[in-house]
Design an enzyme around this catalytic site. Sequence first.
Site, short mmCIF file in Angstrom:
data_model
loop_
_atom_site.label_atom_id
_atom_site.label_comp_id
_atom_site.label_asym_id
_atom_site.label_seq_id
_atom_site.Cartn_x
_atom_site.Cartn_y
_atom_site.Cartn_z
N ASP A 18 6.84 -18.35 -22.04
CA ASP A 18 6.79 -16.95 -22.51
C ASP A 18 7.81 -17.01 -21.40
OD1 ASP A 18 6.85 -14.65 -23.74
OD2 ASP A 18 5.22 -14.23 -22.85
N ASN A 66 4.84 -16.63 -34.70
CA ASN A 66 6.05 -16.38 -35.04
C ASN A 66 6.94 -16.48 -35.89
OD1 ASN A 66 5.62 -18.50 -31.08
ND2 ASN A 66 5.46 -15.78 -31.66
C1 FPP Z 1 8.29 -16.81 -25.68
O1 FPP Z 1 9.15 -16.33 -25.39
C2 FPP Z 1 8.99 -18.06 -26.73
C3 FPP Z 1 8.31 -19.03 -27.83
C4 FPP Z 1 8.18 -18.26 -29.20
C5 FPP Z 1 9.23 -20.47 -28.05
C6 FPP Z 1 9.06 -21.13 -27.13
C7 FPP Z 1 10.08 -21.95 -27.65
C8 FPP Z 1 11.87 -23.07 -26.46
C9 FPP Z 1 10.70 -23.32 -25.25
C10 FPP Z 1 11.90 -23.58 -27.14
C11 FPP Z 1 11.33 -24.50 -27.92
C12 FPP Z 1 11.28 -25.81 -27.77
C13 FPP Z 1 10.86 -27.09 -28.10
C14 FPP Z 1 11.45 -28.42 -27.70
C15 FPP Z 1 10.65 -27.09 -29.64
P1 FPP Z 1 9.79 -14.84 -25.61
O2 FPP Z 1 10.88 -15.24 -27.23
O3 FPP Z 1 8.26 -14.33 -26.80
O4 FPP Z 1 10.37 -14.28 -25.21
P2 FPP Z 1 9.70 -12.73 -24.24
O5 FPP Z 1 8.51 -12.35 -24.20
O6 FPP Z 1 10.20 -12.67 -23.35
O7 FPP Z 1 10.62 -11.91 -25.44
#
Ligand code: FPP
Length: 241
Positions: A18, A66
């Site tokens: 996250d 998501n």
């Molecule tokens: C949450 O952070 C992260 C996600 C929903 C996506 C996670 C995906 C990756 C790390 C890359 C994918 C890798 C592979 C190999 C599939 P957020 O975007 O909610 O962060 P925020 O809370 O700061 O907005």
Amino acid sequence: MADKQFSVLPQHLGIIMDGNGRWAKQRSLVRSEGHKQGSETFRKIGEYAGNLGIRYITFYAFSTENWNRPEAEVNAIMQLFDSFLTEAIDRLDENIEKGIRLHFLGDKSGLSDELQNLMDYVEEQTKNCTKVHLNLAINYGGRQEILQAVKTIAQKVQNGEISVDEISEQMLSDALYTSGQPDPDLIIRPSGELRLSNFLTYQSAYSEFWFSDVLWPDFTEEHLNQALADFEKRHRRFGGI
Ligand code: FPP
């Protein structure tokens, strides 16, 4: 970086990746740049955890919720997933030699046919590897996982294969995407959020939690060392005294 020695390691480590969006925002970048950097951290930490001797590692990459994100962001994450799968296939011999079994948790049917084919292929090719079990939760939701497990078991009852009395915790556990794997001993969530967000809902009943304010793209081997050092000191009672 030299791999550290720990007297107790989690058998199964779960990580909620996250903070990618905030990492990008801090740098005036588009959110997908945060995911890109997050996917690099995923590779680095996955390799480090495996080298330390952690046998089961589950990363939460994309939840059933998501899909509510902007299409461009969803597409960017799927593209990163595609790149990861392509790379895993390119390095199949190396991965098999290292004993890395790749497994995906979640509802595959919601993903593109191309991704499903790549996922099935790597799972099949690495199914006999036993050193490191690398799970990637994608289109995963803990409640959805429990629901599909309940439906599988209900179908068996309806078919007359089992009776209601025969339904056990073991049977439910075996119908989850993590069938045959130990429950997570430790779950790490960076980025300052203090919740589970539908991650390993059933399996986390007795998990230890480790939270940190660091954003996932900035997460380093040293942060994992800190989490593992704290885990070493936890007194796990599993409801006993
Ligand atoms: C949450 O952070 C992260 C996600 C929903 C996506 C996670 C995906 C990756 C790390 C890359 C994918 C890798 C592979 C190999 C599939 P957020 O975007 O909610 O962060 P925020 O809370 O700061 O907005």
